[in-house]
Scaffold this motif. Structure first.
Motif, short mmCIF file in Angstrom:
data_model
loop_
_atom_site.label_atom_id
_atom_site.label_comp_id
_atom_site.label_asym_id
_atom_site.label_seq_id
_atom_site.Cartn_x
_atom_site.Cartn_y
_atom_site.Cartn_z
N SER A 171 -9.24 59.13 73.10
CA SER A 171 -10.62 58.68 73.27
C SER A 171 -10.76 57.89 74.57
N GLU A 172 -11.96 57.88 75.10
CA GLU A 172 -12.32 56.98 76.19
C GLU A 172 -13.65 56.35 75.84
N ARG A 173 -13.69 55.01 75.78
CA ARG A 173 -14.88 54.30 75.30
C ARG A 173 -15.61 53.53 76.39
N ASN A 174 -15.05 53.50 77.61
CA ASN A 174 -15.66 52.73 78.69
C ASN A 174 -15.51 53.47 80.00
N ALA A 175 -15.92 52.81 81.07
CA ALA A 175 -15.76 53.38 82.41
C ALA A 175 -15.67 52.25 83.42
N ASN A 176 -14.90 52.50 84.49
CA ASN A 176 -14.84 51.59 85.64
C ASN A 176 -14.29 50.21 85.32
N TYR A 177 -13.35 50.15 84.39
CA TYR A 177 -12.64 48.91 84.14
C TYR A 177 -11.26 49.01 84.81
N THR A 178 -10.47 47.95 84.73
CA THR A 178 -9.16 47.94 85.38
C THR A 178 -8.06 48.12 84.35
N LEU A 179 -7.30 49.16 84.51
CA LEU A 179 -6.14 49.38 83.66
C LEU A 179 -4.95 48.59 84.21
N LYS A 180 -4.19 47.96 83.31
CA LYS A 180 -2.97 47.30 83.73
C LYS A 180 -1.96 48.37 84.16
N PRO A 181 -1.08 48.06 85.12
CA PRO A 181 -0.09 49.05 85.57
C PRO A 181 0.72 49.66 84.42
N SER A 239 -19.45 59.44 82.52
CA SER A 239 -18.76 58.58 83.48
C SER A 239 -17.41 58.14 82.94
N GLY A 240 -17.32 57.93 81.62
CA GLY A 240 -16.06 57.57 81.00
C GLY A 240 -15.03 58.68 81.10
N ALA A 241 -15.48 59.93 80.90
CA ALA A 241 -14.58 61.07 81.02
C ALA A 241 -14.05 61.20 82.44
N ASP A 242 -14.92 61.06 83.42
CA ASP A 242 -14.51 61.16 84.82
C ASP A 242 -13.54 60.04 85.18
N PHE A 243 -13.82 58.84 84.70
CA PHE A 243 -12.96 57.69 84.98
C PHE A 243 -11.57 57.88 84.38
N ASN A 244 -11.51 58.30 83.12
CA ASN A 244 -10.24 58.47 82.45
C ASN A 244 -9.39 59.54 83.13
N ALA A 245 -10.04 60.62 83.55
CA ALA A 245 -9.31 61.70 84.22
C ALA A 245 -8.68 61.19 85.53
N ARG A 246 -9.42 60.38 86.26
CA ARG A 246 -8.88 59.83 87.51
C ARG A 246 -7.71 58.89 87.25
N GLN A 247 -7.83 58.08 86.20
CA GLN A 247 -6.82 57.06 85.92
C GLN A 247 -5.52 57.65 85.35
N THR A 248 -5.64 58.66 84.53
CA THR A 248 -4.48 59.16 83.79
C THR A 248 -3.92 60.49 84.30
N GLY A 249 -4.67 61.15 85.18
CA GLY A 249 -4.18 62.42 85.71
C GLY A 249 -4.35 63.59 84.76
N GLN A 250 -5.14 63.41 83.73
CA GLN A 250 -5.40 64.52 82.80
C GLN A 250 -6.34 65.54 83.45
N PRO A 251 -6.16 66.82 83.18
CA PRO A 251 -7.11 67.81 83.70
C PRO A 251 -8.46 67.66 83.03
N LYS A 252 -9.52 67.87 83.78
CA LYS A 252 -10.88 67.69 83.25
C LYS A 252 -11.19 68.68 82.12
N SER A 253 -10.42 69.75 82.03
CA SER A 253 -10.64 70.74 80.97
C SER A 253 -10.35 70.17 79.59
N LYS A 254 -9.59 69.07 79.53
CA LYS A 254 -9.27 68.46 78.23
C LYS A 254 -10.40 67.59 77.68
N TYR A 255 -11.40 67.29 78.51
CA TYR A 255 -12.41 66.29 78.13
C TYR A 255 -13.65 66.90 77.50
#
Length: 381
Positions: free
Chosen positions: A116-126, A148-164
């Motif tokens: 799940s992704e419940r937010n967007a544009n926050y800071t993930l700890k390393p 925006s949450g889906a786009d953010f999570n994909a950028r942060q985690t490297g998941q392909p957008k097809s999974k969202y």
């Protein structure tokens, strides 16, 4: 031959306290078609007050995480998966996400994993970012509650957008509905004719209370009359610096020009009876996914002023059902609040439009329908 066997889903979350993700789980499980799905919920904390709102027949499991890195949770969760032969595990919030991914792998079953992704544009700890990337191959799909949450999570985690997949939050439009403002204010001990502004949010930095306080302080100094109703409280155990943040916010209010015009209600389990007391609500967040409080307020016919973060502008129709303002622009927020304080006709129009939008697009039934479509699709892959 048609498969008539129920799809068994295990929803895992860090806790079932008074939070947005938790309230959405309540709406989801209570509105899912029980003839097709068997839903279980697992909380990784024994603090689970919102679980009391589950309809009969929803199984609650507690696997209490005793420490920050309690790996025994993974083994217990894997055992639960094998015992009940779940088809899908759907996790919410970081520690539950990690536990669910590892437990699914450890269970040696064919269970499908949904994140799940419940937010967007926050800071993930390393360490969080690394954990997401190391386990990304263990996830079959990710459901975000905003684009925006889906786009953010994909950028942060490297998941392909097809999974969202995007499934917006839902609100129970029968529970959250317009009610008699006069009666509710009388019960709360609030004057019938005062201008009442509401903010419904836990006390955490994301919610950005200081922005609203600054705007209201400016208005009070200019002679505006209002009361501020604060619903929400410090996070359980003061998590994520919530206790320090709460103290700072209350001190800012104490030092303001309207300190005597603030009503603290804390956490409430009857908020559907609180929203209608307000003329409008404000959500000054720094980031969001799909904020439940926006949906709930609008369903009650109470317009919202919210910051232009995440998909807020997709929910609130600016100039039609509420206002969208720039984050931390005190002048803009002050102007919008002042306008609504003095224009009952605009409030009435916004109220009608807000309620109708929730009934048409953001009901709990719609949430459950959209979510279970994804469950079916992922199960068949």
């Amino acid at each position: 031959m048609m498969d008539t066997q129920k799809t068994k889903v295990l929803i895992v979350i860090s806790n079932m306290e008074f939070g947005g993700a938790q309230r959405q789980i309540v709406e989801l499980v209570n509105n899912t078609d029980k003839t097709q799905f068997e839903i279980h919920v697992c909380s990784l904390s024994n603090y689970a007050p919102l679980a009391e709102q589950f309809n009969a027949g929803i199984s609650l499991h507690i696997i209490h995480k005793k420490a920050k890195f309690d790996f025994s949770v993974v083994f217990k969760l894997a055992s639960l998966i094998r015992k009940h032969k779940f088809n899908i595990i759907h996790s919410y919030l970081f520690d539950a996400e990690m536990a669910a991914r590892l437990a699914a792998k450890l269970s040696c079953t064919n269970i499908k994993v949904i994140g799940s992704e419940r937010n967007a544009n926050y800071t993930l700890k390393p360490i969080q970012k690394r954990a997401y990337k190391l386990t990304k191959h263990l996830v079959n799909a990710i459901i975000a509650n905003s684009k925006s949450g889906a786009d953010f999570n994909a950028r942060q985690t490297g998941q392909p957008k097809s999974k969202y997949h995007v499934v917006y939050n839902g609100v129970n439009t029968n529970r959250f509905r317009p009610q008699n403002k006069k009666n509710i204010r009388a019960e709360l001990g609030i004057e019938e004719n005062c201008n009442l502004i509401g903010m419904f949010a836990s006390f955490k930095q994301q919610k950005n209370h200081p922005f609203l306080i600054s705007a209201l302080n400016t208005l009070k100094q200019q002679g505006a009359n209002f009361k501020l109703l604060l619903v929400g409280d410090v996070l359980h155990g003061g998590m994520h610096g919530s206790d320090t943040y709460t103290s700072a916010v209350k001190q800012q209010i104490e030092d303001s020009s309207f300190s005597n015009d603030v009503v603290y209600l804390g956490n409430r389990d009857d908020i559907e009876h609180i929203y209608p007391a307000c003329d409008f609500t404000v959500l000054p967040s720094l980031f969001e996914g799909t904020p439940n409080v926006v949906l709930e307020s609008m369903a009650c016919g109470v317009p919202v002023i919210a910051t232009d973060v995440s998909d807020n502008a997709r929910i609130i129709s600016h100039l039609s059902s509420g206002y969208i303002v720039e984050t931390n622009n005190v002048q803009e927020l002050s102007e919008k609040i002042l306008y609504l304080l003095g224009n009952t006709a605009t409030l009435e129009t916004f109220s009608k439009n807000a309620r109708q939008a929730m009934v048409n697009k953001f009901s709990s039934v719609k949430l459950a329908e959209n979510m279970t479509k994804i469950y079916k699709m992922v199960k068949q892959k």
